[in-house]
Design a protein around this motif. Structure first.
Motif, PDB file in Angstrom:
ATOM      1  N   LEU A  37       1.042  -1.261  -0.223  1.00 19.37           N
ATOM      2  CA  LEU A  37       0.331  -0.219  -0.153  1.00 19.37           C
ATOM      3  C   LEU A  37       1.069   1.516   0.083  1.00 19.37           C
ATOM      4  CD1 LEU A  37      -2.903   1.133   0.079  1.00 19.37           C
ATOM      5  CD2 LEU A  37      -2.692   1.002   2.566  1.00 19.37           C
ATOM      6  N   LEU A  41       0.711   4.189  -2.927  1.00 19.01           N
ATOM      7  CA  LEU A  41      -0.058   5.859  -2.141  1.00 19.01           C
ATOM      8  C   LEU A  41       1.468   6.648  -2.896  1.00 19.01           C
ATOM      9  CD1 LEU A  41      -1.401   5.212   0.988  1.00 19.01           C
ATOM     10  CD2 LEU A  41      -2.289   5.814  -0.851  1.00 19.01           C
ATOM     11  N   VAL A 107      -9.382   3.065  -6.585  1.00 19.40           N
ATOM     12  CA  VAL A 107      -9.883   3.246  -4.763  1.00 19.40           C
ATOM     13  C   VAL A 107      -9.683   1.104  -4.567  1.00 19.40           C
ATOM     14  CG1 VAL A 107     -11.209   2.536  -3.664  1.00 19.40           C
ATOM     15  CG2 VAL A 107     -10.304   4.844  -4.178  1.00 19.40           C
ATOM     16  N   PRO A 110      -6.296  -1.242  -3.905  1.00 20.91           N
ATOM     17  CA  PRO A 110      -5.568  -0.118  -2.902  1.00 20.91           C
ATOM     18  C   PRO A 110      -6.431  -1.119  -1.319  1.00 20.91           C
ATOM     19  CG  PRO A 110      -6.109   1.339  -3.876  1.00 20.91           C
ATOM     20  CD  PRO A 110      -6.478   0.492  -4.637  1.00 20.91           C
ATOM     21  N   TYR A 172     -17.001   3.039  -5.678  1.00 26.05           N
ATOM     22  CA  TYR A 172     -16.191   4.752  -5.050  1.00 26.05           C
ATOM     23  C   TYR A 172     -16.182   5.163  -6.569  1.00 26.05           C
ATOM     24  CZ  TYR A 172     -11.811   7.512  -8.308  1.00 26.05           C
ATOM     25  OH  TYR A 172     -11.860   8.632  -7.894  1.00 26.05           O
ATOM     26  N   ALA A 242      -7.575   5.899  -1.944  1.00 27.22           N
ATOM     27  CA  ALA A 242      -6.434   5.621  -1.601  1.00 27.22           C
ATOM     28  C   ALA A 242      -5.505   5.885  -0.543  1.00 27.22           C
ATOM     29  CB  ALA A 242      -5.306   5.025  -2.551  1.00 27.22           C
ATOM     30  N   VAL A 245      -7.975   3.689   2.362  1.00 27.52           N
ATOM     31  CA  VAL A 245      -8.727   2.991   2.721  1.00 27.52           C
ATOM     32  C   VAL A 245      -8.355   2.154   3.664  1.00 27.52           C
ATOM     33  CG1 VAL A 245      -8.792   2.567  -0.172  1.00 27.52           C
ATOM     34  CG2 VAL A 245      -6.573   1.642   1.842  1.00 27.52           C
TER      35      VAL A 245
END
Length: 255
Positions: A37, A41, A107, A110, A172, A242, A245
């Motif tokens: 993750l 990001l 979205v 992640p 999303y 993201a 999450v």
């Protein structure tokens, strides 16, 4: 996942014309994450397009951005796991407008990484919404009708096949419209069976969901996101969900 160097170079060259650092830094706070993750990001923020345009004009940029992130991260864009062995958790996810596959990139992947970090991949079944075009026309109409009917069917199937799974309904952007419309098509027993609803960039923010208590609904809406006001403008704040999450998964874990 391996990609030809030449193809990846072309993606970079084409995208650099509108890539820039995050234009709204106060909206993003990256804390300690899992390695996968974190990587996602960092790439998301590094190549975030400087965008401020209508949803109609933004579709090509969103698709290109998804393709870039997908190439860089190896994100899986399609999941069809419903109907396999029952797991503790099942997530049915509706992607945003102009996103590829049936879960998109911005979205869905992640979120699934965060779920894996929390519960372990063997505890999760992932299903994207099929028969859903994710077109601008669908967004302007309040959510694609075919996709909404398909998501409702998938939720009913999950309940029938795995009544003890904890179901997460998530979406999303236009995918949130799909969630709202799908749940409206369910009988009260099926809707109330849903463990939690996770919404990111919801155009219908604050609208009640049929037979799902508000205490089981998580909504991430960035302050500068016009889509969360049922608008038509796309800016950087709409592309960065993201970062929310992990909070969403922690919310789901508590239900």
């Amino acid at each position: 996942m391996f990609f030809k160097l030449q193809s990846l170079a072309l993606i970079f060259l084409g995208f650099n014309a509108y890539a820039s650092p995050l234009a709204e830094p106060n909206e993003v706070h990256i804390s300690e994450r899992g390695a996968g993750l974190n990587s996602f990001l960092n790439l998301l923020l590094s190549y975030l397009p400087a965008i401020d345009t209508s949803v109609t004009d933004a579709t090509g940029i969103i698709t290109d951005f998804d393709n870039l992130l997908g190439a860089l991260t190896g994100a899986q864009e399609t999941y069809n796991e419903l109907g396999r062995s029952c797991t503790e958790w099942t997530v049915i996810f509706a992607r945003g407008t102009a996103e590829p596959g049936n879960v998109g990139v911005l979205v869905g992947p992640p979120l699934f990484d965060a779920l894996d970090d929390k519960f372990g991949s063997s505890a999760i079944t992932i299903q994207g919404v099929n028969d859903y075009s994710a077109s601008v026309q669908g967004y302007l109409a309040g959510g694609d009708s075919n996709g909404s009917a398909e998501m409702a069917r998938q939720i009913r199937a999950a309940k029938s096949q795995c009544p003890h799974t904890k179901l997460i309904a998530s979406g999303y952007s236009q995918g949130c419209q799909i969630v709202h419309k799908a749940i409206a098509q369910l009988d009260s027993a099926t809707a109330s069976w849903i463990s939690s609803v996770l919404l990111f960039g919801d155009p219908l923010k604050g609208q009640a969901l049929n037979s799902v208590p508000s205490s089981r609904v998580f909504t991430a809406c960035h302050a500068l996101d016009d889509i969360c006001k049922n608008g038509i403008l796309i800016g950087p704040s709409h592309l960065t969900y993201a970062v929310d999450v992990v909070n969403a998964v922690n919310f789901a874990a508590a239900h």
